[in-house]
Design an enzyme around this catalytic site. Sequence first.
Site, mmCIF file in Angstrom:
data_model
loop_
_atom_site.group_PDB
_atom_site.id
_atom_site.type_symbol
_atom_site.label_atom_id
_atom_site.label_comp_id
_atom_site.label_asym_id
_atom_site.label_seq_id
_atom_site.Cartn_x
_atom_site.Cartn_y
_atom_site.Cartn_z
ATOM 1 N N ASP A 20 0.846 -1.187 0.000
ATOM 2 C CA ASP A 20 0.000 0.000 0.000
ATOM 3 C C ASP A 20 0.887 1.245 0.000
ATOM 4 O O ASP A 20 1.995 1.215 0.541
ATOM 5 C CB ASP A 20 -0.883 -0.038 1.266
ATOM 6 C CG ASP A 20 -2.086 0.875 1.154
ATOM 7 O OD1 ASP A 20 -2.308 1.463 0.068
ATOM 8 O OD2 ASP A 20 -2.804 1.030 2.155
ATOM 9 N N GLY A 23 0.286 5.225 -4.498
ATOM 10 C CA GLY A 23 -0.325 6.487 -4.929
ATOM 11 C C GLY A 23 0.248 7.662 -4.159
ATOM 12 O O GLY A 23 0.669 8.677 -4.748
ATOM 13 N N HIS A 37 2.960 3.204 -8.973
ATOM 14 C CA HIS A 37 2.754 1.775 -9.236
ATOM 15 C C HIS A 37 3.966 1.172 -9.953
ATOM 16 O O HIS A 37 4.349 0.039 -9.700
ATOM 17 C CB HIS A 37 1.482 1.564 -10.069
ATOM 18 C CG HIS A 37 0.229 1.977 -9.344
ATOM 19 N ND1 HIS A 37 -0.037 1.588 -8.060
ATOM 20 C CD2 HIS A 37 -0.820 2.758 -9.713
ATOM 21 C CE1 HIS A 37 -1.196 2.092 -7.663
ATOM 22 N NE2 HIS A 37 -1.678 2.817 -8.646
ATOM 23 N N GLU A 67 -12.011 -4.798 -5.400
ATOM 24 C CA GLU A 67 -12.539 -3.426 -5.261
ATOM 25 C C GLU A 67 -11.733 -2.412 -6.090
ATOM 26 O O GLU A 67 -12.197 -1.308 -6.357
ATOM 27 C CB GLU A 67 -12.507 -2.987 -3.776
ATOM 28 C CG GLU A 67 -13.555 -3.670 -2.893
ATOM 29 C CD GLU A 67 -13.243 -5.148 -2.613
ATOM 30 O OE1 GLU A 67 -12.058 -5.496 -2.471
ATOM 31 O OE2 GLU A 67 -14.199 -5.960 -2.588
ATOM 32 N N ASN A 68 -10.503 -2.794 -6.487
ATOM 33 C CA ASN A 68 -9.644 -1.838 -7.200
ATOM 34 C C ASN A 68 -10.174 -1.444 -8.580
ATOM 35 O O ASN A 68 -9.741 -0.433 -9.150
ATOM 36 C CB ASN A 68 -8.208 -2.374 -7.335
ATOM 37 C CG ASN A 68 -7.420 -2.316 -6.039
ATOM 38 O OD1 ASN A 68 -6.490 -3.076 -5.825
ATOM 39 N ND2 ASN A 68 -7.780 -1.411 -5.133
ATOM 40 N N LEU A 198 -7.316 -5.048 7.068
ATOM 41 C CA LEU A 198 -7.027 -6.276 6.318
ATOM 42 C C LEU A 198 -7.546 -6.169 4.883
ATOM 43 O O LEU A 198 -7.113 -6.913 3.991
ATOM 44 C CB LEU A 198 -7.649 -7.472 7.050
ATOM 45 C CG LEU A 198 -7.013 -8.846 6.895
ATOM 46 C CD1 LEU A 198 -5.496 -8.796 6.934
ATOM 47 C CD2 LEU A 198 -7.530 -9.796 7.964
#
Length: 253
Positions: A20, A23, A37, A67-68, A198
Amino acid sequence: MTAGGIDKAGMPSHVAIILDGNGRWAERRGLPRAMGHKKGCETLEQIVEDCARIGLDYLTVYGFSTENWKRSKEEVGALMGLFRLYMRKLVKVANENNVRCRMIGERSRFDLDIQEGIEFLEGQTAGNTGMTFVFAVNYGSRDEIVRAVRAYARDIVRGQKGEEDIEALTEDAFAGYLDTAGMPDPDLVIRTSGEFRLSNYLLWQCAYAEYYITPVLWPDFTKDELMKAIESYRSRDRRFGGRNEADDTLKSG
Ligand code: FPP
């Protein structure tokens, strides 16, 4: 016993990473998110190699969640471009380091060439006998569990299992329907960028994992950071819901 100069005693066998902060890493530098990325892919390449060298059995990395897809069309497009490139590079890195690659997640949503790339990567590295690198792409743990339940229900309906098998289903047998079938559960979960979540990652498999959160953003993550997480893990007292005999000795002594 040592691997890559590291004492193996108390080492985790399986490390799972939630990468994570790509960005934010880019935004802090006034760069487009895609550059974060890109740097994240370079970090990943290095960490796969480091993990293989220190003798882990499994490394699982959360690359792209179910979800991305909600991100902007531009960002998703950039991620898919990087995914295509990265898979090709990974074949080389994996074969140089005796690493077997496996993808988990629902791959049918990817463009056909990406699906073929995944098969190529898995096929080209299938004979490697060192660490297994598991890349979770279009992966969501709830989605994985629902797909496993569907597969089990299909086996019942198609007669491969009888009604009596419904009550006989064990946790181990159910785990065999998950994408991670045959893999040991993660011992240590590392999350970068300081978030304590998580995020729908390996919910079933991480029931007894140890967690390590670092504020370091993924593109800045290094082998030193990895070793800090592993040292923290080695100092933990894992009881798996049971008791520690040393506690009893202390109380009675
Ligand atoms: C997390 O940072 C990173 C991702 C969600 C994508 C990671 C992708 C790769 C390493 C490239 C490989 C590509 C695929 C499709 C597997 P973030 O963007 O959530 O960072 P932020 O929280 O700072 O915004």
